[in-house]
Design an enzyme around this catalytic site. Structure first.
Site, mmCIF file in Angstrom:
data_model
loop_
_atom_site.group_PDB
_atom_site.id
_atom_site.type_symbol
_atom_site.label_atom_id
_atom_site.label_comp_id
_atom_site.label_asym_id
_atom_site.label_seq_id
_atom_site.Cartn_x
_atom_site.Cartn_y
_atom_site.Cartn_z
ATOM 1 N N LYS A 52 0.802 -1.192 0.086
ATOM 2 C CA LYS A 52 -0.090 -0.063 0.071
ATOM 3 C C LYS A 52 0.808 1.188 0.038
ATOM 4 O O LYS A 52 0.533 2.192 -0.833
ATOM 5 C CB LYS A 52 -0.909 0.017 1.312
ATOM 6 N N GLN A 96 -4.957 -1.535 9.378
ATOM 7 C CA GLN A 96 -4.907 -3.032 8.800
ATOM 8 C C GLN A 96 -5.393 -4.092 9.581
ATOM 9 O O GLN A 96 -5.288 -3.921 10.769
ATOM 10 C CB GLN A 96 -3.332 -3.247 8.349
ATOM 11 N N ASP A 119 -11.432 2.234 3.421
ATOM 12 C CA ASP A 119 -11.849 0.969 3.119
ATOM 13 C C ASP A 119 -13.302 0.676 3.037
ATOM 14 O O ASP A 119 -13.741 -0.570 2.940
ATOM 15 C CB ASP A 119 -11.400 0.151 4.477
HETATM 16 N N1 GUN Z 1 -7.150 -7.160 5.623
HETATM 17 C C1 GUN Z 1 -7.422 -7.826 4.637
HETATM 18 N N2 GUN Z 1 -7.960 -7.121 3.797
HETATM 19 C C2 GUN Z 1 -8.122 -5.922 4.346
HETATM 20 C C3 GUN Z 1 -8.520 -4.669 3.688
HETATM 21 O O1 GUN Z 1 -8.987 -4.560 2.481
HETATM 22 N N3 GUN Z 1 -8.441 -3.667 4.600
HETATM 23 C C4 GUN Z 1 -7.975 -3.745 5.685
HETATM 24 N N4 GUN Z 1 -7.954 -2.294 6.585
HETATM 25 N N5 GUN Z 1 -7.615 -4.739 6.225
HETATM 26 C C5 GUN Z 1 -7.583 -5.806 5.792
#
Ligand code: GUN
Length: 284
Positions: A52, A96, A119
């Protein structure tokens, strides 16, 4: 024989579009910032967070990383979220998941300002998605919709089957397919005749979390097969939920793992962060 849906190439196109818009905003003095918060030492989370950050560099955003120790308390994390909510340089906040067990994920998601919730996990954004009136789409389902669009297959009237009912993927995925007028079925661990239901799908999305879960008997001839899975096989190699080699002949279109849905999720996160900046600056 299937055509491979190249998530890497399609995500590069999305990121190039985001970069172009971000450059225009920069020329007007608007910098875009994404805060990425990771708690603890989950190795998969570390890889996602690094990807990211790298994507932020590619599109010209500033990324702010907060790596907190495993023993962080819920209050400490909420204090950080509140600080980021109030920080004008931060357009998007991504915490995350999963979080260590002493932290209530729902409490943390609910604390993120909906306008910075890139998200799209906050209940307010989930509600907007349900209604079909949204700024942010959850990144993985939104990325899947882009991949399907690239095949040229129109979702309207098609049998769409989603395997998995998580809040992050399965449920919003079903909703986005429904918004495109698909006839949608959600399958899960209690579903009876799962293989038979899947074998009628024109569009099959697997988000189960089990390697080689989808076998050729579950795939309709010519179907679009989208693999959201991120598993490790017995040799530690990354693999999806679909038995790719076995299903390749039967599917019409198929996503590889890696190089399918994964890169799209990150590209859509960049798109959501751009949207957050545009909304904040009255440009949307
Ligand atoms: N953990 C697995 N997929 C995601 C996601 O799309 N966003 C976040 N914040 N955590 C995750």
């Amino acid at each position: 024989m299937a055509q491979i849906i190249d998530g890497k190439a399609i995500s590069a196109k999305v990121k190039a579009q985001v970069r172009e818009e971000a450059d225009k905003l920069k020329a007007r003095g608007i910098e875009i910032g994404l805060a990425v918060v990771i708690v603890g030492n989950n190795p998969a989370s570390r890889v996602y967070v690094n990807n990211k950050k790298k994507a932020c560099e590619e599109v010209g955003f500033t990324s702010y990383e907060y790596a907190l120790p495993e023993e962080t308390t819920e209050q400490e994390l909420l204090d950080l979220v509140n600080k980021l909510n109030a920080d004008d340089k931060v357009n998007g906040i991504l915490v995350q998941l999963p979080l260590p067990k002493q932290i209530n994920e729902t409490a943390v998601i609910n604390a993120i300002l909906p306008e910075k919730d890139v998200d799209a996990f906050h209940p307010e954004n989930v509600g907007h998605i349900m209604i079909g009136d949204f700024n942010f789409l959850p990144c993985t389902p939104a990325g899947v919709m882009e991949l399907i669009a690239e095949t040229g297959v129109d979702v309207c009237g098609k049998n769409c089957v989603v395997i998995g009912r998580s809040n992050i993927v399965g449920k919003p995925m079903a909703m986005l397919l429904l918004h495109k007028n698909g006839t949608v079925t959600i399958c899960h661990s209690r579903t009876k005749n799962l293989a038979e239901i899947c074998s009628n799908a024109d569009i099959l999305v697997a988000a189960v979390g089990k390697a080689k879960f989808v076998t050729p008997d579950m795939v309709k001839e010519g179907a679009v097969v989208i693999d959201v899975g991120m598993n490790r096989n017995e040799n530690g190699k990354l693999c999806g939920d679909v038995d790719y080699d076995a299903c390749f002949e039967k599917a019409g279109y198929i996503t590889p793992v890696p190089g399918g849905v994964g890169p799209m999720t990150i590209a859509m996160l960049m798109k959501n962060t751009l949207t957050a900046a545009k909304v904040k600056n009255g440009l949307m």
